[in-house]
Enzyme design. Sequence first.
Site, PDB file in Angstrom:
ATOM      1  CG  ASP A 270      38.757  38.604  39.635  1.00 45.41           C
ATOM      2  OD1 ASP A 270      39.017  39.448  39.720  1.00 45.41           O
ATOM      3  OD2 ASP A 270      38.914  37.121  39.680  1.00 45.41           O
TER       4      ASP A 270
ATOM      5  CG  ASN B  63      42.812  28.172  46.823  1.00 42.45           C
ATOM      6  OD1 ASN B  63      43.546  29.042  45.651  1.00 42.45           O
ATOM      7  ND2 ASN B  63      41.950  28.997  46.929  1.00 42.45           N
TER       8      ASN B  63
ATOM      9  CG  HIS C 127      42.708  31.327  43.632  1.00 41.62           C
ATOM     10  ND1 HIS C 127      42.232  31.442  44.961  1.00 41.62           N
ATOM     11  CD2 HIS C 127      42.908  32.747  43.400  1.00 41.62           C
ATOM     12  CE1 HIS C 127      42.679  33.039  45.082  1.00 41.62           C
ATOM     13  NE2 HIS C 127      43.431  33.627  44.216  1.00 41.62           N
TER      14      HIS C 127
ATOM     15  CD  GLU D 172      38.845  30.656  46.425  1.00 47.05           C
ATOM     16  OE1 GLU D 172      39.646  30.077  45.732  1.00 47.05           O
ATOM     17  OE2 GLU D 172      38.812  32.206  46.320  1.00 47.05           O
TER      18      GLU D 172
HETATM   19  C1  F6R Z   1      42.932  38.642  41.173  1.00 49.75           C
HETATM   20  C2  F6R Z   1      42.593  37.107  40.721  1.00 49.75           C
HETATM   21  C3  F6R Z   1      43.088  36.257  41.409  1.00 49.75           C
HETATM   22  C4  F6R Z   1      45.149  36.237  41.641  1.00 49.75           C
HETATM   23  C5  F6R Z   1      45.095  35.420  42.634  1.00 49.75           C
HETATM   24  C6  F6R Z   1      46.851  35.845  42.570  1.00 49.75           C
HETATM   25  O1  F6R Z   1      42.084  39.592  39.497  1.00 49.75           O
HETATM   26  O2  F6R Z   1      42.034  37.258  39.903  1.00 49.75           O
HETATM   27  O3  F6R Z   1      43.157  34.917  41.013  1.00 49.75           O
HETATM   28  O4  F6R Z   1      45.611  36.677  40.905  1.00 49.75           O
HETATM   29  O5  F6R Z   1      44.604  35.414  43.757  1.00 49.75           O
HETATM   30  O6  F6R Z   1      46.737  36.915  43.867  1.00 49.75           O
HETATM   31  P1  F6R Z   1      48.413  37.795  44.615  1.00 49.75           P
HETATM   32  O7  F6R Z   1      48.472  38.405  42.867  1.00 49.75           O
HETATM   33  O8  F6R Z   1      47.993  38.901  44.736  1.00 49.75           O
HETATM   34  O9  F6R Z   1      49.259  37.273  44.896  1.00 49.75           O
END
Ligand code: F6R
Length: 234
Positions: A63, A129, A131, A136
Site C-alpha cells: 500500500d 481491527n 485489517h 479495513e
Molecule cells: C502496512 C500495512 C498495515 C500494517 C498494520 C499494522 O503496509 O499494510 O496493514 O501492517 O496497520 O501496523 P503496525 O505494524 O505498525 O502495527
Amino acid sequence: MKIITEKTATAASARAFAIVNELAQHDQLKVMGLATGSTPLGLYKLIRESDLDFSHSTSVNLDEYVGLQPTDPQSYHYFMQEHLFSAKPFKESFFPDGANPDAAAVTKEYDQVLAQHPIDLQVLGIGQNGHIGFNEPGTSFDSHTHRVALTESTIAANARFFDNPDQVPRYAYTMGIASIMAAKRIILLAFGEEKAAAIQQTVNGPVTPAVPASILQRHPDVTLVLDEEAASQL
Ligand code: F6R
C-alpha cells in the site's frame, strides 16, 4: 494456518527471517510482497544485516498513502527505502503510485504489475481491527487494488508517525484482499497485547469481511508468527 509463537517480538522476527532465508536459499523468492508499519522492522533489520541478495528479485508493496510523493519522509516508499532497500536493493520495487490522484489509473496499473509479478511470499502485519494492507473491516474478499478512505482508528494509530494527526493522509491505495490471497505463501507477523483480539478473531473467528484477516483461514499456506502477547487470547 500454521502458528509459531515466540516469547518476544525479537525472537519472532528471527523466526520470520529464518522463513525468508530458507526460501531465498532455494531461489523461491523471486517476488516478495512487503508491508510497512512497525511490525516488520525487526525482520527488515535482520535482512539488512544478512548476506541475502535481492538484486535479482522484485518487490511489491501492499500500500501507499494518496497524496505523498515517494520522496516524502512519511510515504511508504520512503519507509521501505530507509528500512530495507538502501541496504538491500531489489531489481525492481513497485508501489501503488500515491502521487497520482487518478485512482482508476493507479489501481489498474498496479493490478497489472501484480499480474505480471505473482507473489512468492507476502509479508503482512495486522491492524487492531483485523485489517490487512489497508483493507479495513467491510472490504470485499473479491477486492483488487483500490483506493480506501482510512478509518478514524487507523488514522489515530498512524498519527504516531506524524507531527500532528491532521497531517495523516485520509486516503491510501492498497492491494485488495483477492490480491493478497493470490500470494503463494503468506507470513503474518503480530506483536503485542493490542493485537491479541485481532489474532484471536483471525484464527478462531468466523471468516467474515468484518475481520479482513479471517480470510487467511482459507489460504493454503499461511504462517502466523506471533509473540506471546499477540498469542495470549488463542
Ligand atoms: C502496512 C500495512 C498495515 C500494517 C498494520 C499494522 O503496509 O499494510 O496493514 O501492517 O496497520 O501496523 P503496525 O505494524 O505498525 O502495527
